[in-house]
Write an enzyme that holds these catalytic residues in place. Structure first.
Site: not given
Length: 184
Positions: A112, A140, A158
């Site tokens: 945005h 992850a 991760a």
């Protein structure tokens, strides 16, 4: 003997349903390669913008969103997408062959705009495609932001937030992600 048979049949049953879900996506316009599997509770918005290579496995509860009809989301052959991952794409996402995307990853190609003096919701977005090379591992809960190119063979630890390009065969970690090692 019976529990073992039940386990084996359960595995075939799951694969069968995953392939049925892939067939339904094909009927809705997705261009999915042979032996592609789609897990339960996956959502694909605008499936005609989605394409995979051979043998892709998408685990349960993955959300693949093309925000417009001109968006393109392409996963190469042998890609694995872990449960709960999300792709939010306005223009383009290209994922190479043999990429492992662990559970909970988020990839987007837009942000945005946020200039002062106007509501953020009324300012629109800036868009820049994301490219992920072959043989990449996203750990992850990795977040990949707009305009990022991840080179072939890279490893993203991760929880990392990738804001800049990652060189081939580089291991990165942190928020924002920074090089911590090499696979060479």
């Amino acid at each position: 003997m019976i529990p073992s048979l039940e386990r084996r049949l359960g595995s075939y049953w799951k694969v069968g349903w995953d392939r049925v879900r892939a067939a339904i996506l094909r009927l809705r316009g997705a261009n999915l390669g042979a032996k592609t599997r789609v897990g339960a509770n996956c959502v694909v918005r605008r499936p005609w913008c989605f394409e995979t290579g051979y043998g892709v496995e998408i685990e349960h509860s993955v959300f693949i969103k093309a925000t417009g009809d001109s968006a393109r989301i392409r996963l190469g052959s042998g890609v694995f997408v872990g449960a709960g991952s999300e792709f939010d794409i306005s223009e383009g996402l290209s994922v190479g062959d043999g990429v492992l995307i662990a559970p909970g990853c988020f990839i987007t190609d837009h942000n945005h705009l946020h200039a002062r003096g106007a509501p953020i919701a009324s300012q629109g977005c800036s868009v820049s495609p994301v490219r992920i090379g072959n043989d990449v591992w996203l750990g992850a809960n990795v977040v990949i932001l707009p305009g990022v190119t991840v080179g072939a063979g890279a490893v993203i630890a991760a929880g990392a937030v990738v804001t800049k390009d990652v060189e081939s065969m580089t291991i990165v970690a942190g928020v924002p992600a920074k090089p911590i090692g090499s696979r060479m």
